[in-house]
Scaffold this motif. Structure first.
Motif, PDB file in Angstrom:
ATOM      1  N   UNK A  49      43.127  48.591  42.862  1.00 30.22           N
ATOM      2  CA  UNK A  49      42.354  47.379  43.095  1.00 30.22           C
ATOM      3  C   UNK A  49      43.095  46.083  42.888  1.00 30.22           C
ATOM      4  N   UNK A  50      44.427  46.105  42.883  1.00 32.98           N
ATOM      5  CA  UNK A  50      45.210  44.884  42.705  1.00 32.98           C
ATOM      6  C   UNK A  50      45.726  44.423  44.074  1.00 32.98           C
ATOM      7  N   UNK A  51      45.639  43.116  44.330  1.00 32.84           N
ATOM      8  CA  UNK A  51      45.991  42.606  45.662  1.00 32.84           C
ATOM      9  C   UNK A  51      47.431  42.116  45.767  1.00 32.84           C
ATOM     10  N   UNK A 129      47.029  37.859  49.717  1.00 34.62           N
ATOM     11  CA  UNK A 129      45.988  37.996  48.683  1.00 34.62           C
ATOM     12  C   UNK A 129      44.958  36.878  48.805  1.00 34.62           C
ATOM     13  N   UNK A 130      43.716  37.205  48.499  1.00 38.76           N
ATOM     14  CA  UNK A 130      42.675  36.183  48.537  1.00 38.76           C
ATOM     15  C   UNK A 130      42.852  35.206  47.373  1.00 38.76           C
ATOM     16  N   UNK A 131      43.096  35.719  46.209  1.00 43.84           N
ATOM     17  CA  UNK A 131      43.371  34.910  45.012  1.00 43.84           C
ATOM     18  C   UNK A 131      44.467  35.581  44.204  1.00 43.84           C
ATOM     19  N   UNK A 148      40.902  41.212  45.849  1.00 45.67           N
ATOM     20  CA  UNK A 148      40.539  41.060  47.253  1.00 45.67           C
ATOM     21  C   UNK A 148      41.741  40.618  48.084  1.00 45.67           C
ATOM     22  N   UNK A 149      41.817  41.188  49.269  1.00 47.90           N
ATOM     23  CA  UNK A 149      42.887  40.853  50.218  1.00 47.90           C
ATOM     24  C   UNK A 149      42.246  40.556  51.577  1.00 47.90           C
ATOM     25  N   UNK A 161      38.348  41.369  51.649  1.00 50.14           N
ATOM     26  CA  UNK A 161      37.673  42.589  51.228  1.00 50.14           C
ATOM     27  C   UNK A 161      38.350  43.188  50.014  1.00 50.14           C
ATOM     28  N   UNK A 162      37.712  44.157  49.414  1.00 53.30           N
ATOM     29  CA  UNK A 162      38.232  44.782  48.203  1.00 53.30           C
ATOM     30  C   UNK A 162      39.531  45.529  48.485  1.00 53.30           C
TER      31      UNK A 162
END
Length: 229
Positions: A49-51, A129-131, A148-149, A161-162
């Motif tokens: 779960x890491x972007x 990456x989103x953030x 989230x990516x 999304x996740x």
């Protein structure tokens, strides 16, 4: 099919090399940026779960893809390093850059080339990456949401999304400019188009024939006999 140097392939056109099909996007730094024409396989961006692409599990699949190309004749000499800018949506550069032979397009690159990238039949992931984690609350709210990516859906729209979600992998690569690749010859394309039009005429012939001979016990001409007639 005919062979030409990859730098001569028009942007947005498909070419074949190393047993796969790609779409030429741009000529950058003496090499040609291209994306796989279709999704290769599906997988989570990162099972944890890491972007961050630098540690994401998707990198293992991308290495696998490159090694598969090597079995078809590719090498470090024909596929230069793709240095990917992992700048987040808000401009944070905490993740820096990351080099791979087969990588992913960034959100910025997708925005630049989306008009010439063919639609895929499923969602596929980008590298952006989103953030990112830091500087966290010192910068703006919600920047700690690092799971989230960015993805592109089958209509060409992009969403976040996740990272744990399973979406398509569509590798992006650079090719050395003088690499010989195969493209459809214009004569072949014209012939294929002519054949398609001819077959439509044949189908119209069969339809008309059946309407007038449905109960005669006879058969219409075959396609080859109809063409020769």
């Amino acid at each position: 099919m005919k062979q030409i140097q990859v730098r001569k392939v028009p942007y947005g056109e498909t070419f074949s090399v190393f047993g796969d099909k790609f779409v030429a996007l741009d000529y950058i730094g003496g090499n040609v940026l291209a994306i796989r024409k279709e999704i290769w396989k599906t997988a989570p961006f990162d099972t944890g779960g890491i972007n961050d692409l630098r540690t994401a599990s998707i990198t293992g699949h991308l290495v696998e893809y490159f090694l598969g190309l090597c079995k078809q004749g590719a090498s470090d000499d024909t596929i230069p390093m793709n240095v990917i800018d992992l700048k987040a949506t808000d401009g944070s550069r905490e993740y820096g850059t990351f080099g791979m032979r087969a990588g992913l397009l960034t959100l910025e690159q997708y925005g630049k080339y989306q008009d010439i990238i063919p639609l895929a039949d499923d969602w596929w992931c980008l590298a952006t990456p989103w953030r990112t984690p830091n500087p966290g609350w010192l910068r703006s709210p919600r920047t700690s949401n690092t799971n989230r990516v960015w993805y592109v859906n089958s209509y060409g729209d992009y969403y976040n999304g996740a990272a744990t979600s399973t979406y398509g992998i569509r590798p992006a690569l650079y090719f050395t400019s003088d690499l010989l690749v195969s493209i459809e010859d214009e004569g072949e394309e014209d012939a294929a188009a002519d054949e398609t039009a001819l077959y439509r005429e044949y189908r119209a012939y069969v339809k008309d024939w059946l309407e007038g001979n449905a109960d005669t016990g006879k058969s219409p001409l075959s396609y080859e006999d109809w063409k020769a007639d």
